[in-house]
Design an enzyme around this catalytic site. Structure first.
Site, short mmCIF file in Angstrom:
data_model
loop_
_atom_site.label_atom_id
_atom_site.label_comp_id
_atom_site.label_asym_id
_atom_site.label_seq_id
_atom_site.Cartn_x
_atom_site.Cartn_y
_atom_site.Cartn_z
N ASP A 93 -1.99 1.03 -11.26
CA ASP A 93 -3.35 0.62 -10.93
C ASP A 93 -4.16 0.52 -12.22
OD1 ASP A 93 -4.17 3.18 -11.61
OD2 ASP A 93 -4.48 3.84 -9.57
N GLY A 96 -9.58 1.88 -12.61
CA GLY A 96 -10.98 1.72 -12.23
C GLY A 96 -11.49 2.82 -11.33
N ASP A 149 -11.34 -3.68 -12.01
CA ASP A 149 -12.45 -3.99 -11.11
C ASP A 149 -13.47 -2.86 -11.11
OD1 ASP A 149 -10.76 -2.16 -9.81
OD2 ASP A 149 -11.51 -2.76 -7.84
N GLN A 191 -13.17 -7.52 -3.80
CA GLN A 191 -14.24 -6.55 -3.53
C GLN A 191 -15.23 -7.19 -2.54
OE1 GLN A 191 -14.61 -3.41 -4.13
NE2 GLN A 191 -13.05 -2.97 -5.68
N ASP A 268 -0.66 2.38 -0.45
CA ASP A 268 -0.37 3.54 -1.30
C ASP A 268 -1.42 4.61 -1.05
OD1 ASP A 268 -2.22 4.17 -3.96
OD2 ASP A 268 -2.60 2.21 -3.07
N CYS A 306 13.82 14.11 12.75
CA CYS A 306 13.46 13.58 11.42
C CYS A 306 14.67 13.71 10.51
CB CYS A 306 12.27 14.35 10.84
SG CYS A 306 11.84 13.85 9.15
N CYS A 308 14.67 13.66 7.18
CA CYS A 308 14.38 14.06 5.80
C CYS A 308 15.11 15.35 5.44
CB CYS A 308 12.86 14.23 5.60
SG CYS A 308 12.18 15.82 6.15
N CYS A 311 13.67 18.65 7.00
CA CYS A 311 13.95 18.87 8.42
C CYS A 311 15.43 19.11 8.70
CB CYS A 311 13.44 17.68 9.23
SG CYS A 311 11.62 17.61 9.33
N HIS A 337 8.89 15.71 3.37
CA HIS A 337 8.74 15.32 4.78
C HIS A 337 7.63 14.29 4.96
CE1 HIS A 337 8.42 15.49 9.12
NE2 HIS A 337 7.11 15.62 8.95
#
Length: 377
Positions: A93, A96, A149, A191, A268, A306, A308, A311, A337
């Site tokens: 990113d 900003g 930005d 924006q 994200d 699950c 993962c 788990c 998880h």
């Protein structure tokens, strides 16, 4: 090579879409959730673990890497991929959001040239321009760089948002003019605050610059959910179908579903690791706090079915013990998880789009998630 987006399926009842993101490190399905590795690491987790959870693109932060260790160090290491040993696509990113959170006087410290602020590390005065943000990202050698930005606060007056949106467009052009990395793609940021005409104006003018992808910025800054959804609705119709669409800083499961329904491809957020550090976990039956006394003798996994690592191998009782004892391993397990929960959510959303039943999926998800969410009680 530049990233390329391939649209494969449109849901017939909504704007949801299924596609492929072609990158230098392989092809990845969208919609996708991207874990955040602010300082070239997703907190407590290794790159190998991130990939095992079904993540493709991950994020890193220009502002933080500029200050520490510095873009020149990363460049000497061979770029961000080699520096952090991640052989998947990376998005940086622009910095900003972090910069604008450090500004003391918006009228005085935000100028046409750039932004003046003080380092959160040592207090020294810094000045970041659109050109410098791009030059730092070029050196970091991420796969996707972001235009610089102005992150508009909420609420803000129409006059302020208009002036800020127009400045962001000028900054986008300046950044694009100095962009110089043929392996890297550059996204523009839309924006416009909560105002429909300004969102439309920003989207149309940003698209005219022909970026490799487009982000919807200025969300998750204190506005309500309905306002955020309107911000997406105002921008999406003016973004090209053949380019990826990225909603910045959004990681709540319900918001991801609403974003997908509105035509967003990429999400994200630091949320899954941040709430993990406070003992919280996503489940299909709502968010839970593992520190709750009722889990002291609960010898079942965080969530049945699950897949993962947490788990498969550990119980709520054990993870609760770790969190209460302030052991890092507990935070790691909850982070694993939570990230897997969001990558699995986007996997399920992709299936729902292909089967043309995303509204039914949303209804079923909300019924379980909202009715039993411990935070709603």
């Amino acid at each position: 090579m530049k990233i390329k987006y391939e649209l494969l399926n449109n849901d017939t009842k909504t704007k949801a879409r299924y596609g492929l993101l072609h990158t230098n490190y392989g092809t990845f399905e969208t919609p996708m959730f991207m874990p955040v590795g602010t300082q070239a690491t997703v907190k407590t987790l290794s790159p190998e673990e991130i990939k095992e959870m079904g993540s493709g693109v991950i994020l890193s932060n220009t502002y933080h890497l500029w200050l520490r260790p510095g873009e020149d160090i990363v460049d000497k290491a061979g770029g961000l991929h080699k520096f952090m040993n991640y052989d998947g696509p990376i998005l940086t990113d622009c910095g900003g959001f972090q910069v604008f959170s450090l500004i003391k006087n918006k009228k005085k410290d935000i100028t046409e040239e750039g932004v003046k602020f003080k380092s959160h590390i040592d207090g020294r005065e810094l000045f970041l321009t659109p050109e410098l943000s791009i030059q730092i990202q070029n050196k970091l050698d991420s796969d996707i760089a972001m235009s610089f930005d102005e992150c508009i606060p909420y609420p803000a007056t129409y006059e302020y948002v208009k002036a800020s949106t127009e400045r962001t467009l000028r900054w986008a052009r300046r950044g694009k003019d100095v962009f110089n990395n043929e392996r890297q793609s550059l996204f523009g940021i839309v924006q416009g605050g909560e105002f429909e005409d300004l969102r439309k104006f920003s989207a149309i003018e940003t698209v005219k610059m022909d970026f490799d992808g487009y982000s919807i910025g200025g969300t998750s800054v204190g506005e309500g959910k309905d306002t955020m959804y309107k911000m997406i609705d105002y921008a999406i119709p003016y973004l090209p179908e053949n380019k990826p669409r990225y909603l910045m800083g959004v990681g709540d499961p319900l918001d991801i579903i609403e974003g997908v329904i509105r035509g967003v491809d990429m999400f994200d957020c630091v949320l899954p690791t941040r709430i993990a550090r406070h003992g919280n976990a996503f489940t299909r039956n709502g968010k839970i706090n593992i520190k709750n006394a009722k889990y002291k003798e609960d010898f079942t996994p965080i969530e049945e079915n699950c897949d993962c690592y947490a788990c498969k191998h550990y119980t709520k009782s054990y993870i609760r013990h770790l969190i209460v004892a302030n052991e890092t391993f507990g935070q790691r397990l909850l982070s694993i998880h939570n990230i897997r929960f969001l990558t699995k959510l986007t996997e399920d959303l992709r299936i729902a789009i292909k089967e043309d039943n995303i509204l039914e999926y949303k209804e079923e998800f909300i019924k379980k998630y909202c009715d039993k969410n411990e935070n709603n009680k």
